[in-house]
Structure formats: structure tokens, C-alpha cells
Write an enzyme that holds these catalytic residues in place. Structure first.
Site, mmCIF file in Angstrom:
data_model
loop_
_atom_site.group_PDB
_atom_site.id
_atom_site.type_symbol
_atom_site.label_atom_id
_atom_site.label_comp_id
_atom_site.label_asym_id
_atom_site.label_seq_id
_atom_site.Cartn_x
_atom_site.Cartn_y
_atom_site.Cartn_z
ATOM 1 N N GLY A 251 0.841 -1.204 0.000
ATOM 2 C CA GLY A 251 0.000 0.000 0.000
ATOM 3 C C GLY A 251 0.868 1.242 0.000
ATOM 4 O O GLY A 251 0.549 2.272 0.596
ATOM 5 N N ALA A 252 2.003 1.141 -0.713
ATOM 6 C CA ALA A 252 3.066 2.143 -0.586
ATOM 7 C C ALA A 252 2.681 3.523 -1.104
ATOM 8 O O ALA A 252 3.257 4.525 -0.688
ATOM 9 C CB ALA A 252 4.327 1.641 -1.296
ATOM 10 N N ALA A 253 1.701 3.597 -2.003
ATOM 11 C CA ALA A 253 1.294 4.908 -2.528
ATOM 12 C C ALA A 253 0.123 5.502 -1.754
ATOM 13 O O ALA A 253 -0.353 6.586 -2.080
ATOM 14 C CB ALA A 253 0.930 4.794 -4.004
ATOM 15 N N VAL B 128 -0.380 -3.471 9.604
ATOM 16 C CA VAL B 128 -0.996 -2.188 9.945
ATOM 17 C C VAL B 128 -2.424 -2.136 9.397
ATOM 18 O O VAL B 128 -3.322 -1.567 10.004
ATOM 19 C CB VAL B 128 -0.151 -1.028 9.364
ATOM 20 C CG1 VAL B 128 -0.817 0.325 9.609
ATOM 21 C CG2 VAL B 128 1.263 -1.051 9.947
ATOM 22 N N GLY B 129 -2.626 -2.739 8.216
ATOM 23 C CA GLY B 129 -3.931 -2.693 7.546
ATOM 24 C C GLY B 129 -5.012 -3.392 8.359
ATOM 25 O O GLY B 129 -4.804 -4.496 8.862
ATOM 26 N N ARG C 290 -1.934 6.649 21.728
ATOM 27 C CA ARG C 290 -3.135 7.447 22.013
ATOM 28 C C ARG C 290 -3.419 7.464 23.517
ATOM 29 O O ARG C 290 -3.779 8.495 24.089
ATOM 30 C CB ARG C 290 -4.344 6.861 21.262
ATOM 31 C CG ARG C 290 -4.347 7.165 19.774
ATOM 32 C CD ARG C 290 -5.375 6.330 19.015
ATOM 33 N NE ARG C 290 -5.508 6.793 17.635
ATOM 34 C CZ ARG C 290 -6.118 6.116 16.666
ATOM 35 N NH1 ARG C 290 -6.643 4.919 16.918
ATOM 36 N NH2 ARG C 290 -6.203 6.618 15.447
ATOM 37 N N HIS D 270 -6.953 -4.294 18.003
ATOM 38 C CA HIS D 270 -6.876 -2.890 17.565
ATOM 39 C C HIS D 270 -8.261 -2.506 17.054
ATOM 40 O O HIS D 270 -8.560 -2.580 15.872
ATOM 41 C CB HIS D 270 -5.817 -2.713 16.468
ATOM 42 C CG HIS D 270 -5.850 -1.336 15.856
ATOM 43 N ND1 HIS D 270 -5.692 -0.203 16.606
ATOM 44 C CD2 HIS D 270 -6.058 -0.912 14.592
ATOM 45 C CE1 HIS D 270 -5.800 0.865 15.817
ATOM 46 N NE2 HIS D 270 -6.030 0.451 14.591
#
Length: 328
Positions: free
Chosen positions: A12-14, A132-133, A165, A190
Site C-alpha cells: 500500500g506504498a502509494a 498495519v492494515g 493514544r 486494535h
């Protein structure tokens, strides 16, 4: 003597998070200011996405980072993950209008099964994987289950954003700097069910729980604020949190690779039965890290209130896991 470059894959680099992440990795913020990196960047094989990725790469080139030893664009995980030492799995299918959670789980199961298999086939045998996704814990579980030849402890999910957070909320409540807060951590998924736990936390050696001494604030303000922070940011910004997510990813990998010097942090990791969490559930735990390995902090007493909170987040994760089991 200069260190050999480490290969870092980012999927998902872009995307938004990728854009907030790549420059900081290339600047040495994740793996150290003396560690050269090669970026292996994956985007979907869509003309628009690949073009956007090329644009991001042009910008990275224009920064002339001394530590950037190479960079490639990929559309296939089998080439993107070749020999990688660190893989940041950022790209995931977002929830579209009218999409049920089950649809989201199954769309992501396809992505993370393919990526887990590719890591299994071509990545370094010591690869450190951070998902992360979202849904991050379950996506990490899917990737781990799809990579039977890699050590399961190499697969982790990002709870560090919830952790950070929580830190900032405690700092605001007590009026103390974030850097002075120790032994705060987050249990579970998460998601809004995560349980941020400051019962053991200290500021300059003093108990945070005693300082705040407000169970109503904890239950009605603190936990919902941390748990629903992502939604609050979307509401305010019109876009999901990207820079703070990228920052948490950098914190997570940096601490995993370089060590925490005894400091407790939160990582989503596969359980081995600790604290009654069933084996293989990808769960947020308090950990310390040293020499590239993490270790769960054991022996913490779980009071009745905390047991209830942990059960809620575990039940949610077990439900997600059951929802993808037939896809594995």
C-alpha cells in the site's frame, strides 16, 4: 565498517499511510541512523496506483537520503517480498459503503493469505512482519497461518497507535510529559474494544492510578476516547489517521529491532496461552524487547474489572477468527 543494507517491504506504498511512512524509514528513523535500507514497494497492479507510486518514489529520490541504498516498485508480492528483513503490511481493503464486516474480513483474507504465502516463499527466514492494515490483528493472524515455514512469532499486529493514544490522554489528564509515563499498555484487539490499562503505570515513580483516582473518568472518558479516536479523526479530518499510524508503525518496528531497554510497550503478537488468551490469537500484550526478540511481561494481576474488559476484546477477536477460518 558500514552495515549491509536491510530490505524493507511496504505494501500500500502509494497510500496515505505509506506516504507518511516511507520518508521516515529512508531517513533512518525506524532502523537506526547508521542502517542503510533498500525499499521494496508494493502497490496493486492498477495503472493509477502504480503511477502514483512512481510519483512517491520520485519524491523520495529528490530527498537524496544518505541511507537509501535502493528502491523498487512492485505489483506482485512474490517479487516485492524477495529476501526482505522487515515487511510492513499497510495496504488493506477499506470498508466501503454498505459493506458488512463479514465481507470486509473475506476481502482482506484473500489479500493477507496471498501475502503470507509470498513471505513464506521468498522473504528472509528472520523477517519481521508488522500488519498495519485493518482489521490488523485478524489480518496478521491470516498472514501467519499462510506462512507455515516462518516462525509464528515473526508476525505482529499494530497496537502501538492505541498505546500512543493512551499515553497522550494520560499526559493530558495529569499535566505531565508523555516521556515521564511508564508501564502503560494495551490489551487485545486494535479496535474500539481494546483495553488500555494504566493500573501499573507510573509517572516519576508515582502511581498514575492513584494520581487520577477516577474510575468513572477511566470507564466513561478515557477508554472510549482512546478506543474511538480513529473515528473522531475521520469525523474531523475527512480522512483516516495516516501520519499517527505511520508514526506508530515506526515506533513498533524500531523498538522490536533496536530494543526497549527494559521499557514496557504494546505489541499485537500470537499468544502462547499467556494470561488465559488461547494459543495463536493475535492479541495486544505488554512486552519488552531485546536483541530483536519480544517477551511478554508476566505476573501482572488481572482484577475483575480488567478481566471483563479483556474478555470483551478477546470475544471480538475470536469472532473474527471464526469468521475467516473457512478461508484459510
Amino acid at each position: 565498517m558500514a552495515k549491509a543494507p536491510m530490505r524493507v517491504a511496504v505494501t500500500g506504498a502509494a497510500g496515505q499511510i505509506g506516504y507518511a511512512l516511507l520518508f521516515r524509514i529512508a531517513a533512518g528513523e525506524m532502523l537506526g541512523k547508521d542502517q542503510p535500507v533498500i525499499l521494496q514497494l508494493l502497490e496493486i497492479p492498477d495503472e493509477k496506483a502504480q503511477k502514483a507510486l512512481k510519483g512517491v518514489m520520485m519524491e523520495i529520490e529528490d530527498c537524496a537520503f544518505p541511507l537509501l541504498a535502493g528502491m523498487q516498485a512492485h505489483s506482485d508480492p512474490m517479487t516485492a517480498f524477495k529476501d526482505v528483513d522487515v515487511a510492513l503490511l499497510v495496504g488493506a481493503r477499506p470498508r466501503g459503503p454498505g459493506m458488512e464486516r463479514a465481507d470486509l474480513l473475506s476481502a482482506n483474507a484473500q489479500i493477507f493469505t496471498a501475502q503470507g504465502r509470498a513471505l513464506n516463499a521468498v522473504a528472509s527466514r528472520n523477517v519481521k512482519v508488522l500488519v498495519v492494515g485493518n482489521p490488523a490483528n485478524t489480518n496478521a493472524y491470516i498472514a501467519m497461518k499462510s506462512a507455515p515455514d516462518l516462525p509464528r512469532e515473526n508476525f505482529t499486529a499494530m497496537l502501538r497507535l492505541d498505546h500512543n493514544r493512551a499515553l497522550s490522554q494520560i499526559a493530558a489528564k495529569t499535566g505531565k510529559p508523555v516521556s515521564s509515563i511508564e508501564k502503560l499498555f494495551v490489551w487485545g484487539n486494535h479496535s474500539p474494544t481494546m483495553y488500555a490499562d494504566y493500573r501499573y503505570a507510573t509517572i516519576d515513580g508515582k502511581s498514575v492510578k492513584d494520581m487520577i483516582n477516577d474510575p468513572v473518568w477511566n470507564n466513561d472518558v478515557f477508554l472510549p476516547t482512546v478506543g474511538k479516536r480513529g473515528a473522531a479523526i475521520i469525523e474531523a479530518r475527512g480522512l483516516s489517521s495516516a501520519a499517527s499510524a505511520a508514526n506508530a508503525a515506526i515506533d513498533h518496528v524500531r523498538d522490536w529491532v533496536l530494543g526497549t531497554n527494559g521499557k514496557i510497550v504494546t505489541m499485537g503478537i500470537p499468544s502462547n496461552g499467556e494470561y488465559g488468551i488461547p494459543k495463536d490469537v493475535m492479541f495486544g500484550f505488554p512486552v519488552t524487547t531485546e536483541n530483536g526478540k519480544y517477551k511478554i511481561v508476566e505476573g501482572l494481576e488481572i482484577d475483575e474489572y480488567s478481566q471483563g474488559k479483556i474478555k470483551i476484546t478477546l470475544d471480538e477477536l475470536e469472532g473474527e477468527r471464526a469468521g475467516v477460518q473457512h478461508l484459510l
